[in-house]
Every structure is written in structure tokens, then in C-alpha cells.
Design an enzyme around this catalytic site. Sequence first.
Site, PDB file in Angstrom:
ATOM      1  N   ASP A 166       0.850  -1.185   0.000  1.00  0.00           N
ATOM      2  CA  ASP A 166       0.000   0.000   0.000  1.00  0.00           C
ATOM      3  C   ASP A 166       0.890   1.241   0.000  1.00  0.00           C
ATOM      4  O   ASP A 166       1.960   1.245   0.616  1.00  0.00           O
ATOM      5  CB  ASP A 166      -0.902  -0.016   1.236  1.00  0.00           C
ATOM      6  CG  ASP A 166      -1.959   1.054   1.165  1.00  0.00           C
ATOM      7  OD1 ASP A 166      -2.431   1.335   0.048  1.00  0.00           O
ATOM      8  OD2 ASP A 166      -2.311   1.608   2.210  1.00  0.00           O
ATOM      9  N   GLU A 197      -1.019  18.533   7.671  1.00  0.00           N
ATOM     10  CA  GLU A 197      -0.745  19.394   6.523  1.00  0.00           C
ATOM     11  C   GLU A 197      -0.693  20.861   6.949  1.00  0.00           C
ATOM     12  O   GLU A 197       0.199  21.620   6.552  1.00  0.00           O
ATOM     13  CB  GLU A 197      -1.819  19.207   5.442  1.00  0.00           C
ATOM     14  CG  GLU A 197      -1.793  17.852   4.768  1.00  0.00           C
ATOM     15  CD  GLU A 197      -2.629  16.821   5.516  1.00  0.00           C
ATOM     16  OE1 GLU A 197      -3.007  17.089   6.678  1.00  0.00           O
ATOM     17  OE2 GLU A 197      -2.898  15.750   4.956  1.00  0.00           O
ATOM     18  N   PHE A 246     -12.396  22.576   7.622  1.00  0.00           N
ATOM     19  CA  PHE A 246     -12.544  21.871   6.345  1.00  0.00           C
ATOM     20  C   PHE A 246     -13.768  20.958   6.412  1.00  0.00           C
ATOM     21  O   PHE A 246     -14.016  20.306   7.423  1.00  0.00           O
ATOM     22  CB  PHE A 246     -11.300  21.027   6.064  1.00  0.00           C
ATOM     23  CG  PHE A 246     -11.400  20.183   4.824  1.00  0.00           C
ATOM     24  CD1 PHE A 246     -11.052  20.711   3.588  1.00  0.00           C
ATOM     25  CD2 PHE A 246     -11.861  18.871   4.892  1.00  0.00           C
ATOM     26  CE1 PHE A 246     -11.144  19.935   2.439  1.00  0.00           C
ATOM     27  CE2 PHE A 246     -11.957  18.100   3.751  1.00  0.00           C
ATOM     28  CZ  PHE A 246     -11.603  18.630   2.515  1.00  0.00           C
ATOM     29  N   THR A 247     -14.534  20.921   5.327  1.00  0.00           N
ATOM     30  CA  THR A 247     -15.647  19.977   5.208  1.00  0.00           C
ATOM     31  C   THR A 247     -15.580  19.332   3.841  1.00  0.00           C
ATOM     32  O   THR A 247     -14.994  19.871   2.887  1.00  0.00           O
ATOM     33  CB  THR A 247     -17.011  20.680   5.365  1.00  0.00           C
ATOM     34  OG1 THR A 247     -17.213  21.562   4.256  1.00  0.00           O
ATOM     35  CG2 THR A 247     -17.095  21.444   6.669  1.00  0.00           C
ATOM     36  N   ALA A 248     -16.177  18.158   3.748  1.00  0.00           N
ATOM     37  CA  ALA A 248     -16.184  17.447   2.475  1.00  0.00           C
ATOM     38  C   ALA A 248     -16.989  18.197   1.422  1.00  0.00           C
ATOM     39  O   ALA A 248     -16.758  18.042   0.223  1.00  0.00           O
ATOM     40  CB  ALA A 248     -16.760  16.041   2.677  1.00  0.00           C
ATOM     41  N   GLN A 249     -17.951  19.018   1.886  1.00  0.00           N
ATOM     42  CA  GLN A 249     -18.778  19.754   0.932  1.00  0.00           C
ATOM     43  C   GLN A 249     -18.021  20.949   0.347  1.00  0.00           C
ATOM     44  O   GLN A 249     -18.026  21.183  -0.857  1.00  0.00           O
ATOM     45  CB  GLN A 249     -20.070  20.237   1.604  1.00  0.00           C
ATOM     46  CG  GLN A 249     -21.065  19.132   1.937  1.00  0.00           C
ATOM     47  CD  GLN A 249     -20.616  18.292   3.130  1.00  0.00           C
ATOM     48  OE1 GLN A 249     -19.918  18.802   4.014  1.00  0.00           O
ATOM     49  NE2 GLN A 249     -21.018  17.030   3.144  1.00  0.00           N
ATOM     50  N   THR A 250     -17.373  21.716   1.212  1.00  0.00           N
ATOM     51  CA  THR A 250     -16.685  22.920   0.729  1.00  0.00           C
ATOM     52  C   THR A 250     -15.299  22.608   0.176  1.00  0.00           C
ATOM     53  O   THR A 250     -14.810  23.320  -0.706  1.00  0.00           O
ATOM     54  CB  THR A 250     -16.545  23.939   1.864  1.00  0.00           C
ATOM     55  OG1 THR A 250     -15.727  23.387   2.909  1.00  0.00           O
ATOM     56  CG2 THR A 250     -17.909  24.303   2.426  1.00  0.00           C
ATOM     57  N   LYS A 253      -7.883  28.167   1.815  1.00  0.00           N
ATOM     58  CA  LYS A 253      -6.958  27.264   1.123  1.00  0.00           C
ATOM     59  C   LYS A 253      -7.699  25.950   0.908  1.00  0.00           C
ATOM     60  O   LYS A 253      -8.433  25.476   1.773  1.00  0.00           O
ATOM     61  CB  LYS A 253      -5.679  27.030   1.927  1.00  0.00           C
ATOM     62  CG  LYS A 253      -5.869  26.482   3.334  1.00  0.00           C
ATOM     63  CD  LYS A 253      -4.530  26.319   4.029  1.00  0.00           C
ATOM     64  CE  LYS A 253      -4.704  25.891   5.492  1.00  0.00           C
ATOM     65  NZ  LYS A 253      -5.303  24.588   5.668  1.00  0.00           N
ATOM     66  N   ASP A 282      -9.975  -5.100   2.703  1.00  0.00           N
ATOM     67  CA  ASP A 282      -8.752  -5.811   2.335  1.00  0.00           C
ATOM     68  C   ASP A 282      -8.862  -7.314   2.591  1.00  0.00           C
ATOM     69  O   ASP A 282      -7.992  -8.079   2.152  1.00  0.00           O
ATOM     70  CB  ASP A 282      -7.552  -5.274   3.132  1.00  0.00           C
ATOM     71  CG  ASP A 282      -7.193  -3.854   2.744  1.00  0.00           C
ATOM     72  OD1 ASP A 282      -7.316  -3.533   1.552  1.00  0.00           O
ATOM     73  OD2 ASP A 282      -6.793  -3.076   3.629  1.00  0.00           O
TER      74      ASP A 282
END
Length: 735
Positions: A341, A382, A408-412, A427, A575
Site C-alpha cells: 500500500d 498538513e 474543512f468539510t467534504a462539501q466545501t 486554502k 482488504d
Amino acid sequence: MTLITTPSETPSEQQDAAASASTEPPRAFGWAQLTQALPGALRKLNPASLVRNPVMLLVWVGAAFTTVLAIAEPFLGGPADSGGTPVPAPFTWGIAIWLWLTVLFANVAESVAEGRGKAQAASLRKTRTSTMARKVVRYDAGADATAERSETVDVSSAELQRDDIVIVAAGELIPGDGDIVAGIATVDESAITGESAPVIRESGGDRSAVTGGTRVLSDRIVVRITSKPGETFVDRMIALVEGASRQRTPNEIALNILLASLSIVFVVVVLALNPIASYAASPVSIPVLIALLVCLIPTTIGALLSAIGIAGMDRLVQRNVLAMSGRAVEAAGDVTTLLLDKTGTITYGNRQAHEVLPLAGVDPEELLRVAALASLADPTPEGASIVALAASHGIQVEEPVGAVVVPFTAQTRMSGLDLPDGTQIRKGAGSAISAWLGLDSNAELTTLTDGVASSGGTPLVVAVRMADNATPRSLSSSRSLSEDAAATDGEVLGVVHLKDIVKDGLRERFEELRSMGIRTVMITGDNPLTAAAIAKEAGVDDFLAEATPEQKLELIKREQEGGRLVAMTGDGTNDAPALAQADVGVAMNTGTSAAKEAGNMVDLDSDPTKLIDIVRIGKQLLITRGALTTFSLANDIAKYFAIIPAMFMGVFPGLAALNIMQLHSPASAVTSAIIFNAIVIVFLIPLALRGVKYRPASASQILQRNLLVYGLGGVIAPFIGIKLIDLVITLIPGF
């Protein structure tokens, strides 16, 4: 274009995971190990325990028969002649004693190998103590079962059954193997892994599995028990590290059959010698025939074969890898394809800020300053790496009072900071930033982001939108943004290059695997462009991008259809099919129960790079077995020169020419050979336990080395050893 880059591609706090592979296990053989193993070796003198080792069973029968003859000799008129030459009175007793010692030394080798896991097994047993568990009476998956109000009943951990639900709070032991179905907690797994640092276990991911006997240090978790009483992970570990449930591998079984066949052939040969000798009016005594038989059959490898297999599994245990069977260890030595991996195995997994790429007209330092300001409240690795990159260039920023963090969001697909004066910094992904600013495609920005992606990195676009009443200097104490940015809806400043850093030394290790004839394949969910860049930097032979569980399984089947043995690592339920299909499936201890059940090895440290070391240990096992088999067969040659001339020199004087060692007498020659046959086992026990050092080479090179070192050495060593023993024996009156 001016760039600001990080001073070093590798963060200082990251360590080379391969370093652990260089640590050697403790001393293989000494007086302490011998003392502990001796009682077990004496118990193994029971013939019932030797049934699985036909060579040593034959030696046991010979020892018992010779002992009976030694007891009966005073009543039968003394020892018989051998080939027309009288033998001394203690001769038969001497042969009997050394035959018993041969069997005992073989048992010592196996007992020492088994004993090396006793200490670890003892510590593991402490975790098996029965504890009280809070079993949930009626579990409601939709309710908060971690709450104090949950209805529970106290039961012994020994009474828990599969699929029972228990609540474990801080300070309590986890009562059995299971999966976390609700909650998150830090867990002390030092009793299992030996690592003192606690680990995070949580529901709903690939780190949901917990092991019975480990201790929860914080929070409360709900655990679904996945094991039956007496069949926990710890129970299996105890049995395996002690060697109690070790299954013989196919190659080991085949070698045992070969050794048994050779023994049968030599039994027939020895039985035919006495009629031939009697025809020549020179019958050979039965003790001499038995001694000849024991020296002819491959007793050395027969005595050490079991110890070699146990020691191979023990070497894995020393590195915190639990092999569910010896077959898996052996298969690891024959692996030709290695599936790895990318994240956490080939790369460190935490993307690090590598450089900033400003758009035309933007100061690189200003871009780095704004990116760092947007990352001050970002808890991700990060975000921290962006702040660290700015600090490495002397840029220090502080979060303004009253600023609002935008997570941070998965949408924006963005994160950032809203300053008190209304200025907004963001960013995130290039498309998300463009949509936020309401901008059309930017050719310069697209060029930068595509360049970062093609190099295997992740582009992070930085932009700012000024409020109507904001001043251009509100972001910086050194200079203002462009006046255009202040007059428009916003401005893209540039790109932060996040690099998934390849671990140090992997290219060299992959080159080493290539020299072994092993093909390496990187598996990743990245796009083909990024995957190709990482694969090139790491030095792997091939890669599978945007991999799905079905594609992993198909790749393994395709490799196996070509006659190749495949090894892979995994930790998730997705897996499990591939782990089960692979010839060597290494599941991470942090992974799900499904993954651990599917694999035939479990890495307690959850270090995917250890797969490389597992292959080395498997090859070392095979090489050790081959080397000692070569030595065992080769040293029989010297025994022939010692015993055959001694048996018939009295009748056929011409055979004296074969007595090249110039042994003192037939009796001393036979005795010297049988003594050497026994003590050589003791001298080889450390090598069997430690293993022959593995050096990357082709099969033909390894064969040549074995023939040169262990084949030639196996011929020379007995000539020297038997001659030295003969010189000592001649000092005994009667010889």
C-alpha cells in the site's frame, strides 16, 4: 518564477521504519537456555513424542537395543568381536550412552527453540486473568450506549460469548477480542506489542479492533466481542510462541519423508552387511552395525529440523509479527510478488508542505505568510507543516484576536480564517477556490496545479477575499496585497505543494528485493498521474492506481495464475478478500477483526513496511534448512571413511588404505564417529536458532555458497573432529 522550498524533503521527526529490522534477537544458546530446556528434553525421550521425527525415533530404538545388549553382555560372555577384531569391554556401553545423548541433544535443540517463547508467553498469560465485564443487556445501536444510564450486568470475561456487547471505561481491561461499535479511546497495548505509547482506537474505521487484556486509558467505548472463550488472540499467541500448535510446513514434511526414506534404505544396507561379513567368516557385532546405521542416516538435520522451523517463527515473534502457521513463514521465503500500500508503507502518510508556487506578480513570502495565517488553527499535519515551512523561512504569524476559524468539510473542500475586519482567507482544492471566488478557469493556476499533481504531490490553492472596509495591509505587516485584490471580489495568490514524502532508504530496499527476484507493486487510490510519480520516486516495479477491493483481488489471482507467490498487507475489512487470497497476508493489529481473520500473519506494531522484513525472515528459514541439510549429508562422507574400513580391515587388509585418518583401532574409530555424530548437533544448535545470515542473491548463487561453505565444510569438519576424538579415546585403557 520565485519559489520557496522546504530545506529538507524529509521531516526531522520521521524515522526510518526499516531500522527495527536490524535488531537481532537475544543470544541464541547459552547455559541459561540449556538449563531451562533440559527438563523438557528429558520428557521428550518418551518414544511417543518422537513419532513425528522418524530419524530420531530410529536412533532411540538403536539406543534402547544397544542398552539391552550392554546389560546382557556379562551373561553372554563379554562383548562380541567386530570384523575379527576384539572390542574393549566398555565399548557397547559407550555406544549406548552416546546414542542416548544423540537423542537427548536433538530434544535439547527443539526444547531450546520452544523455550525462547516461554518468557513472552508468561507475560501474555498475565493478560488472560479473568476480569469482570459490563455486558449490555439490551443494546440499542441508535442510543448512546457509552452513557452511564445504559443497562448492564456484571459477568466474568470467561462467560462472554461471540457478539456480546460490553462497555469498557477508562482504567478497565478489555475483557475479550472485539470491534468497537461506538466511542473512541486511548488504549494501552504494551502487554501485547511491547510498545509503551498508547494508541487510539475508534469505531467506524480500520482501527476499530481491540485485543482482550489491553487496558483503556481514557474515555468509554462499546465493544462487540468477536472471539469465543479460550479462542482469543492472546490464547493463540501463547500457543504459537511456545511452539505447542506449530504445524509442519509442506517443505518440512517433504524433507522428513526424504530423511525417512534414506533411513529405510540404510537400514536395508546395514542389515545386508552382516550376512556378507559372515560369509567372509568375519561377522560384525550388532552394536557396531547400529553405530554404523546411526552414522549413515542423516541424524544431524533430523535432530535440528524441528528447531529450525520453531526458530523461524520465533524470529518473527521477536519482531512483533505473529504467524498463524509455519506454512506462512515458509511461503514468505518463496514470495515473488510483493503488493505494498502506498500510504503509510511507501510514503509517510502525512502530506508535508514542500514549497509554495506564487502566481505572477505575487510575492512568494506573502503567499507563504497568508498560507501560514490560514493554517494556524488547522489541526491537521498538513496545516502544521505549512506553519513549519513559514517558520523555517523566518516568517512568524499570529492568529488575530476575534478571527473565526473555518474548518474543512467534504462539501466545501476548503478551510481558512475569517478576520475581524471581514477579510476571508481560504486554502483548498483548486476547483473549490475558483467556485468560491466566482472565477473562470485560470490557465496559469491550472498549469501550476497540474505540475504539482504530475510530480506526485497535492496542490493546495490559497486565495483571499477582501471586505469592503478592509485595508490591504490587514494581512501583512511587511507589504500589502495587490490593489486589484482589494478592489475585486478576491484574488488567487498561488499554490502550496503538499508532498507525500517517500520513506528514506526504500529505493535501496526495493533494489535489494529486485536482486532477490521479487517484483514490487504499489497499490494506491490515487489517480494514475500521481501514482506514477510516487512509484518512480520510490523505485517500485509497477503500480495499481485507483485500486478497488475487486481490482486488488484480481491482481493477486492474475499473479498466482502465472505461478508466482504473492504477499500483501492490509488493515481494513475491504482488504480481507485480498488478504485471504494472498499466499502471505499480513494484517495490521490495528485493523478490523475481518482483516486479522483473513490474513495468515498479524503485525502487532501495525507497520506495513515490515512485510519486507518478513520476506527476509522466510528466506533465512529456507536457507538455514538447506545449509544444514547440505552439511548433514556431507559430513556422512567422513563417517564412512571412519567406520567402513574399521569394520573389515581385519579380514580385508586392503581396506586399510581407506583409513586415511589413521584411526587407532576399529573400536576407537566406531566410537569416535558416534561421539562426533552426537556432539556436532550441540555445536549446530546456535546456528539453527540464529539462522544462516541472508544475503540477497539468486538461487544459483545461494546453492553455490551452500555447497562451498556447508558442503565442503561438512566434509572437512568430521575428518578433523573424528581424528581429535580418536586421539583422546586412545588415552583410555582398553582402546
